[in-house]
Each structure stands twice: as C-alpha cells, then as structure tokens.
Design a protein around this motif. Structure first.
Motif, PDB file in Angstrom:
ATOM      1  N   GLY A 144       1.031  -1.229  -0.363  1.00  0.00           N
ATOM      2  CA  GLY A 144      -0.082  -0.214  -0.242  1.00  0.00           C
ATOM      3  C   GLY A 144       0.871   1.851   0.281  1.00  0.00           C
ATOM      4  O   GLY A 144       0.655   2.760  -0.710  1.00  0.00           O
ATOM      5  N   LEU A 145       1.589   1.562   0.127  1.00  0.00           N
ATOM      6  CA  LEU A 145       3.273   2.068   0.599  1.00  0.00           C
ATOM      7  C   LEU A 145       3.547   2.422  -1.126  1.00  0.00           C
ATOM      8  O   LEU A 145       3.859   0.868  -1.064  1.00  0.00           O
ATOM      9  N   PRO A 146       4.113   3.625  -1.042  1.00  0.00           N
ATOM     10  CA  PRO A 146       4.695   3.263  -2.706  1.00  0.00           C
ATOM     11  C   PRO A 146       6.248   2.985  -2.629  1.00  0.00           C
ATOM     12  O   PRO A 146       6.885   2.528  -1.618  1.00  0.00           O
ATOM     13  N   THR A 147       6.944   2.050  -4.153  1.00  0.00           N
ATOM     14  CA  THR A 147       7.304   1.571  -4.130  1.00  0.00           C
ATOM     15  C   THR A 147       8.979   2.846  -3.847  1.00  0.00           C
ATOM     16  O   THR A 147       9.197   3.473  -4.145  1.00  0.00           O
ATOM     17  N   VAL A 148       9.725   2.255  -2.916  1.00  0.00           N
ATOM     18  CA  VAL A 148      10.950   2.303  -2.343  1.00  0.00           C
ATOM     19  C   VAL A 148      12.068   2.521  -3.714  1.00  0.00           C
ATOM     20  O   VAL A 148      12.638   3.401  -4.232  1.00  0.00           O
ATOM     21  N   HIS A 149      12.338   1.464  -4.023  1.00  0.00           N
ATOM     22  CA  HIS A 149      13.155   1.107  -5.293  1.00  0.00           C
ATOM     23  C   HIS A 149      12.863  -0.221  -6.336  1.00  0.00           C
ATOM     24  O   HIS A 149      11.958  -0.280  -5.881  1.00  0.00           O
ATOM     25  N   ARG A 150      13.009   0.235  -7.557  1.00  0.00           N
ATOM     26  CA  ARG A 150      12.985   0.202  -8.456  1.00  0.00           C
ATOM     27  C   ARG A 150      13.826  -0.632  -8.959  1.00  0.00           C
ATOM     28  O   ARG A 150      13.665   0.500 -10.709  1.00  0.00           O
ATOM     29  N   GLY A 151      13.713  -1.994  -9.474  1.00  0.00           N
ATOM     30  CA  GLY A 151      15.507  -2.163 -10.563  1.00  0.00           C
ATOM     31  C   GLY A 151      16.135  -1.798 -10.099  1.00  0.00           C
ATOM     32  O   GLY A 151      17.535  -1.517 -11.077  1.00  0.00           O
ATOM     33  N   VAL A 152      17.249  -1.429  -8.957  1.00  0.00           N
ATOM     34  CA  VAL A 152      17.453  -0.916  -8.343  1.00  0.00           C
ATOM     35  C   VAL A 152      19.659  -2.020  -8.674  1.00  0.00           C
ATOM     36  O   VAL A 152      19.126  -2.933  -8.339  1.00  0.00           O
ATOM     37  N   THR A 153      20.615  -1.725  -9.322  1.00  0.00           N
ATOM     38  CA  THR A 153      21.302  -2.428 -10.173  1.00  0.00           C
ATOM     39  C   THR A 153      22.804  -1.467  -9.612  1.00  0.00           C
ATOM     40  O   THR A 153      22.484  -0.561  -9.866  1.00  0.00           O
ATOM     41  N   PHE A 154      23.691  -2.713  -9.165  1.00  0.00           N
ATOM     42  CA  PHE A 154      24.905  -1.903  -9.202  1.00  0.00           C
ATOM     43  C   PHE A 154      25.717  -2.671  -7.930  1.00  0.00           C
ATOM     44  O   PHE A 154      25.395  -3.232  -8.021  1.00  0.00           O
ATOM     45  N   ALA A 155      27.343  -2.416  -8.330  1.00  0.00           N
ATOM     46  CA  ALA A 155      28.256  -3.189  -7.640  1.00  0.00           C
ATOM     47  C   ALA A 155      29.313  -1.875  -7.075  1.00  0.00           C
ATOM     48  O   ALA A 155      29.526  -1.021  -7.146  1.00  0.00           O
ATOM     49  N   VAL A 156      29.566  -2.192  -5.572  1.00  0.00           N
ATOM     50  CA  VAL A 156      30.258  -1.786  -4.965  1.00  0.00           C
ATOM     51  C   VAL A 156      31.849  -2.522  -4.758  1.00  0.00           C
ATOM     52  O   VAL A 156      31.942  -4.269  -4.110  1.00  0.00           O
ATOM     53  N   PRO A 157      33.179  -2.020  -5.141  1.00  0.00           N
ATOM     54  CA  PRO A 157      34.293  -3.338  -5.074  1.00  0.00           C
ATOM     55  C   PRO A 157      34.293  -3.407  -3.867  1.00  0.00           C
ATOM     56  O   PRO A 157      34.552  -2.189  -3.289  1.00  0.00           O
ATOM     57  N   ALA A 158      35.554  -4.269  -4.022  1.00  0.00           N
ATOM     58  CA  ALA A 158      35.713  -4.707  -2.349  1.00  0.00           C
ATOM     59  C   ALA A 158      37.308  -3.724  -1.723  1.00  0.00           C
ATOM     60  O   ALA A 158      37.905  -3.212  -3.141  1.00  0.00           O
ATOM     61  N   GLY A 159      36.964  -2.986  -1.126  1.00  0.00           N
ATOM     62  CA  GLY A 159      38.668  -1.643  -0.764  1.00  0.00           C
ATOM     63  C   GLY A 159      38.535  -1.028  -1.587  1.00  0.00           C
ATOM     64  O   GLY A 159      39.194  -0.091  -1.222  1.00  0.00           O
ATOM     65  N   ARG A 160      36.934  -0.141  -1.791  1.00  0.00           N
ATOM     66  CA  ARG A 160      37.033   0.983  -2.249  1.00  0.00           C
ATOM     67  C   ARG A 160      36.147   1.935  -1.220  1.00  0.00           C
ATOM     68  O   ARG A 160      34.892   1.736  -0.490  1.00  0.00           O
ATOM     69  N   MET A 161      35.922   3.239  -2.084  1.00  0.00           N
ATOM     70  CA  MET A 161      34.837   3.712  -1.280  1.00  0.00           C
ATOM     71  C   MET A 161      33.974   4.636  -2.178  1.00  0.00           C
ATOM     72  O   MET A 161      34.479   4.933  -3.292  1.00  0.00           O
ATOM     73  N   THR A 162      32.472   4.066  -1.892  1.00  0.00           N
ATOM     74  CA  THR A 162      31.435   4.026  -2.745  1.00  0.00           C
ATOM     75  C   THR A 162      30.773   5.477  -1.762  1.00  0.00           C
ATOM     76  O   THR A 162      29.918   5.305  -0.978  1.00  0.00           O
ATOM     77  N   ALA A 163      30.537   6.107  -3.009  1.00  0.00           N
ATOM     78  CA  ALA A 163      29.526   7.328  -2.453  1.00  0.00           C
ATOM     79  C   ALA A 163      27.744   7.151  -2.770  1.00  0.00           C
ATOM     80  O   ALA A 163      28.415   7.007  -4.096  1.00  0.00           O
ATOM     81  N   VAL A 164      26.950   7.299  -2.541  1.00  0.00           N
ATOM     82  CA  VAL A 164      25.809   7.885  -2.560  1.00  0.00           C
ATOM     83  C   VAL A 164      25.113   9.312  -2.531  1.00  0.00           C
ATOM     84  O   VAL A 164      24.208   9.226  -1.207  1.00  0.00           O
ATOM     85  N   VAL A 165      24.828   9.546  -3.420  1.00  0.00           N
ATOM     86  CA  VAL A 165      24.080  10.800  -3.865  1.00  0.00           C
ATOM     87  C   VAL A 165      22.909  11.053  -4.642  1.00  0.00           C
ATOM     88  O   VAL A 165      22.474  10.262  -4.895  1.00  0.00           O
ATOM     89  N   GLY A 166      21.717  12.169  -4.180  1.00  0.00           N
ATOM     90  CA  GLY A 166      20.670  12.005  -4.908  1.00  0.00           C
ATOM     91  C   GLY A 166      19.616  13.453  -4.158  1.00  0.00           C
ATOM     92  O   GLY A 166      20.458  13.351  -2.572  1.00  0.00           O
ATOM     93  N   PRO A 167      18.659  13.762  -4.253  1.00  0.00           N
ATOM     94  CA  PRO A 167      17.710  14.722  -3.870  1.00  0.00           C
ATOM     95  C   PRO A 167      17.188  13.407  -2.717  1.00  0.00           C
ATOM     96  O   PRO A 167      17.224  12.150  -1.909  1.00  0.00           O
ATOM     97  N   SER A 168      16.556  14.470  -1.913  1.00  0.00           N
ATOM     98  CA  SER A 168      15.812  13.676  -0.687  1.00  0.00           C
ATOM     99  C   SER A 168      14.469  12.718  -1.446  1.00  0.00           C
ATOM    100  O   SER A 168      13.704  13.030  -1.963  1.00  0.00           O
ATOM    101  N   GLY A 169      14.486  11.748  -0.674  1.00  0.00           N
ATOM    102  CA  GLY A 169      13.550  10.675  -0.968  1.00  0.00           C
ATOM    103  C   GLY A 169      13.513   9.631  -2.741  1.00  0.00           C
ATOM    104  O   GLY A 169      13.073   9.022  -2.803  1.00  0.00           O
TER     105      GLY A 169
END
Length: 580
Positions: free
Chosen positions: A351-376
C-alpha cells in the motif's frame, strides 16, 4: 498491536511456572496444612464447650487449640511466602522473555507498534501475572479445599443449617461469575489506557528539547493529563465492579449468617441441636468467610490477569529475527567485502509507494563508494536492506558473492559497521556506547578509536573519562559529538563493510576534515559506503552513485559525473562546487 486472546489463561499462566512447580507445590501443601489447622480449631472449640457444660477439665484442649492456632498461622505464613516467591519468579521469567522478544523484533513489526505500550506491557502487565499464578490459582485451590472441608464438617453437624448455607454459596457463585466478566473487560480497557499514557510519555521524552523549543509543554501536559484521567476513570470502573462483587458477597454471607442464627436458634430451642454444635457451626461460618471472599476475589483477579496475559502473549506472538550470538572482539585480519545489488525492488509495506525500482549497482571491495541524490531517492533504504532490517520484494543483494538471505544474520551484521543518520547514543558510559555489542575490548583499542574518531574533547569533558556517564539519548552532547561516538563505535568493530549515512553532517569544518581523513584511511582496509548530501565530503570517492526516484541513474567519479549527469551537475551547482 493486534489483540491476542489465549483460550486458557490458567494453562498459559501455569506454563510460565515451568521450573518453579516443585516450589509451587511445596507452597500449596504448606498453605493446605495451614487450612487444615484452621479447620480443626472449631472442632476443638466444640469439645471445649462440651467439657465446660459437663464441668470437665479443658486445660489440655486449650493448649491444643493454642498450638493449632500458632502452628497454623506459622505454616500458612510460610506457605504464603513460598507461593508469592513463585509469583515473583514468574514475573521475572516473563519479563526476561518479553525483553528478549522486544529487542529481537523484526524492524517492520517494530515500526507498527508503540514503544511506550511495549514498556507498559513489560513493566505493568507482567506484575498482574502474579495475581493469576498465586491468588487466582493456588489461593483459589486452597480456598476451595477449605470451603469444601468446612461444608462437609458443617453438614455433619446439622444438615438443615447446611442447606441454608449452600443456598448462600450458590447465590454468591452466580454473582461472582457475573461480575468477574465485567471486571475482566474493564481491566483490559484500563491496561490499554495505561499503555497509551506510557506511549505519550515516551514520545515526549524522546523529543524533550523539541517540545520545550516549540513551547508545547502545556499541550503535551494536557494530553498526558487526559490520558491519566482516562486511565483513572477506567481504573475506577474496575474498582467499582470489584467493590460491588465484594459487597454483594459480604451481604450474602451476612444474610446467611443471620438465617443460620435464626434457624439454628429455633433448632436448639426444639432440642434438635445442642448449643455447642450451634456455636461450632457458627465458628465454621466465620471460617467460611475467608475462602468464600478469596474465591470471589480470585475470579476478579483471574479476569484482570487474563487481560494481562493476553497483552503479554500479543508481544510474544510478534515476529522476531533469528537468534544470533554476541559479537566477540574483532580480529586483526578481515578481508574487505564486496556488494552487489541486482534489480532490487523494495517497498516498506503493501500500500506504500515503491522505494526501489530495479536498483542495480556494484561496490568493489576496498574502495569508497558514495551515494548521492535528492531527498526521498531511496539512499538510506539501501543501508537498511544491507543490514536486513527489511526484506526485498524481488531481486538480489550479494555480499562477497552470496545472497544476504543466506548469510547467518549475526555474521552479516558483525561484518558491517553502521553509522545511522540520527547517530543515536544510549544512556550509559562512553565506554559502554563505544563497545556496544562487543566483548573483550582493551583500553588500548579504545584509546586508538578515541584518537581516530576525534573523541578527545568528549573524554576530557566527561567526569570519569571513558567511564563518564552520558545522559538519556546523549542529551548533554552536541550533534557532532554524538556523530563522532557513533563513528567510533562503528570503527571499533573493524568491519569489513562500513556504512556511513550522513555521518559528518553535524561536524564543524576541522573535525569533518579530520574524520574524512580517518574514513579515507579506513577505506584502505575496508569497503566504505557513504551517503552524503554535501558533495564536498565525497569528491574523492572511488565511485559515486546518483539516485533519483528509486533508481540508480548514473555512476562514476566526481569529474565524470560533472561531465554527463544533469542531476549531479545541479547538486554540485547548488552547493557552489561549480560556477553557476
């Protein structure tokens, strides 16, 4: 919270006594022995009266009566203590069960319940269980035996008087059963009112400064006062039904006593009953008052306790996470984890809106990965899914190539260090906050973390240093200090995957720069994922994921994203990282 109505409250209450049943049996036997001594006293008194009428010595019988009174009192008191100790043990056992259950609740389940109501069930409702395990069970059993024993002896004395007495007992049973149902309903509503009041208070204490800053004290006091008044009115309703039940029982007993006195006097006058027998019968009538009142009270207590059991069982029936083991001290050699999201679809509940819609990504071991984007955009939810606070609807999340649903939950979380956006701090010492969930941490390890997390000023400010007390929810600390404690707690775990959700948002420029250097150093030995609104904190990240509307729209370095992604360009422009 959904209601849970057990089919047999007594059976459930008895199940709580597992491990204490021998002690309960001993207490019951002692109580019964005390009852037996009490039953013997009117018979001895009858013999004394007979001997007095015949001008025979009564010294031996008087001594026997005194001994029966003294011994019966001591044994009954001992039995009462043993039975009450079982009641306290049951309360302790159920509180332990509830504490374990509450802290292992699945996160979606916890989202749907009120914390204050859970506290009320743990503290108040468990106390009411004592009424079922002692008064409503043991006391009613012994009272029943005392009642039956008295009636049998009274029947042997005079069957006509017994008929009068039985009429009163049957009438009382009907009245008690009728009122007990009302007592149970009223008690359940009263306990719900207490739980609601606890919920309001927990809400206000959790936002104590916000309430004051908004000048909302009077409004919140009004709500709490109204809740207290509701609990008071419902408590009065319970008391009213209990008083009516007790008064009705007392009235019936007194009426039956007068009837017995009148009928018995007539039978003594007619020569069908001796005066000594009538006095003995009346003594048993007095004795009968206690078991009858006990049984009347037990019915009400059973209903009150049943409402408490229902509320306790409702918590025990909630879904929990698998049981894990306590984290040991982290070892020095831990490989860096890799992360892979594959076509993940997620919503918090139907009944609530879908939060993730087919999210795909890879985070390599031993690196810094940042996630940015607008609120929500769904950034924080990524970390909640990695910690398995929630389950995805479809897709896969892999850590080190293995689906996180196949990881033992304790092992998964032991491999992750998580700094939440709110950076919660627990009431306790600084040491306890840093070592939360860990054992075997040395002072040397703690001081290393104090240095890395820039906590020197916190240690110096707290009386007692590492063992200095931090108040409720860290209210005496600044937002930056709470964030640094949370970061220190995460680093102390030496995680294979470090999750930082806006971990430096409340820091000043000096501390932020120092911690950025710490995080950069940590990325040399562990995999780091950072959620950030301030792009200046992540421009050196190995890769940056740009999220929008529940999808990963772009991935690259800071320079690459500035070249091709409009959303990232706009974020950089609003933060003055590129000319407008």
């Amino acid at each position: 919270m959904p209601r849970h109505r057990p089919h047999s409250p007594l059976r459930l209450a008895l199940s709580y006594t597992t491990g204490f049943r021998l002690r309960l049996a001993v207490g019951s036997v002692l109580t019964l022995a005390g009852t037996a001594f009490s039953l013997a006293q009117p018979l001895i008194a009858q013999r004394i009266l007979d001997r007095l009428a015949r001008d025979q010595p009564i010294v031996t019988l008087l001594a026997l009566l005194a001994g029966a009174v003294a011994l019966g009192t001591v044994i009954a008191a001992l039995g009462y203590f043993v039975v009450e100790s079982v009641g306290e043990s049951v309360v302790r056992t159920v509180r332990r069960l509830l504490a374990q259950r509450i802290l292992r609740l699945r996160t979606p389940v916890f989202d749907d319940v009120e914390a204050g109501d859970l506290i009320s069930r743990l503290v108040a409702d468990t106390t009411l269980l004592r009424q079922v395990t002692t008064q409503a069970m043991v006391a009613s059993i012994t009272a029943t035996i005392g009642l039956v024993g008295s009636l049998v002896i009274m029947g042997l004395i005079d069957y006509m008087l017994l008929a009068v007495t039985l009429t009163a007992v049957v009438t009382m049973s009907v009245v008690v059963r009728w009122s007990a149902v009302r007592i149970g309903r009223a008690s359940g509503k009263a306990q719900e009112a207490v739980g609601f009041m606890a919920t309001l208070l927990d809400r206000d204490l959790g936002a104590f400064r916000t309430v004051k800053a908004a000048g909302a004290e009077q409004n919140e006091i009004g709500l709490l006062t109204a809740a207290a008044d509701t609990a008071w009115r419902r408590g009065l309703r319970v008391a009213g039904w209990q008083a009516a039940s007790g008064a009705s029982t007392s009235l019936i007993l007194q009426t039956s006593f007068l009837a017995v006195l009148g009928v018995g006097g007539a039978r003594v006058t007619a020569g069908k009953l001796t005066l000594a027998d009538l006095i003995a019968y009346l003594l048993y009538m007095f004795f009968l008052t206690q078991p009858v009142m006990t049984l009347a009270g037990a019915w009400g207590q059973l209903k009150v306790g049943s409402a408490a059991i229902a509320r306790v069982q409702a918590v025990l029936a909630l879904a929990v996470e698998p049981v894990g083991t306590e984290s040991a001290a982290p070892g020095p050699d831990r490989s860096r984890a890799s992360v892979f999201f594959e076509n993940v679809v997620f919503t918090y509940r139907a009944g609530l809106p879908t939060v993730h819609r087919g999210v795909t990504f890879a985070v390599p071991a031993g690196r810094m990965t940042a996630v940015v984007g607008p609120s929500g955009a769904g950034k924080t939810s990524l970390f909640a899914l990695l910690e398995r606070f929630y389950e995805i609807q479809s897709g896969r999340i892999l850590v080190d190539g293995m689906d996180i649903r196949e990881w033992p939950l304790a092992d998964l979380r032991r491999a992750i260090g998580y700094v939440e956006q709110e950076s919660p701090v627990l009431a306790g010492t600084l040491r306890e906050n840093l070592t939360l969930g860990l054992a075997g941490i040395s002072d040397g390890q703690l001081w290393e973390i104090v240095h890395l997390a820039q906590l020197g000023d916190v240690v110096q400010a707290l009386p007692g240093g590492l063992d200095g007390w931090i108040g409720y929810r860290g209210g005496s600390l600044s937002g930056g200090q709470r964030q640094r404690i949370a970061i220190g707690r995460a680093l102390l775990r030496r995680p294979r995957l470090l999750l930082l959700d806006e971990a430096t948002s409340a820091l000043d420029a000096t501390n932020e720069a120092a911690l950025r250097a710490t995080i950069a150093a940590a990325s040399e030995v562990t995999t780091v994922m950072v959620i950030a609104h301030r792009l200046s904190t992540v421009v050196e990240a190995g890769q940056i994921l740009v999220m929008e509307s529940g999808r990963v729209r772009a991935c690259g370095t800071h320079r690459e994203l500035l070249d091709f992604d409009p959303v990232y360009q706009e974020l950089a422009r609003t933060q003055l990282l590129i000319p407008t």
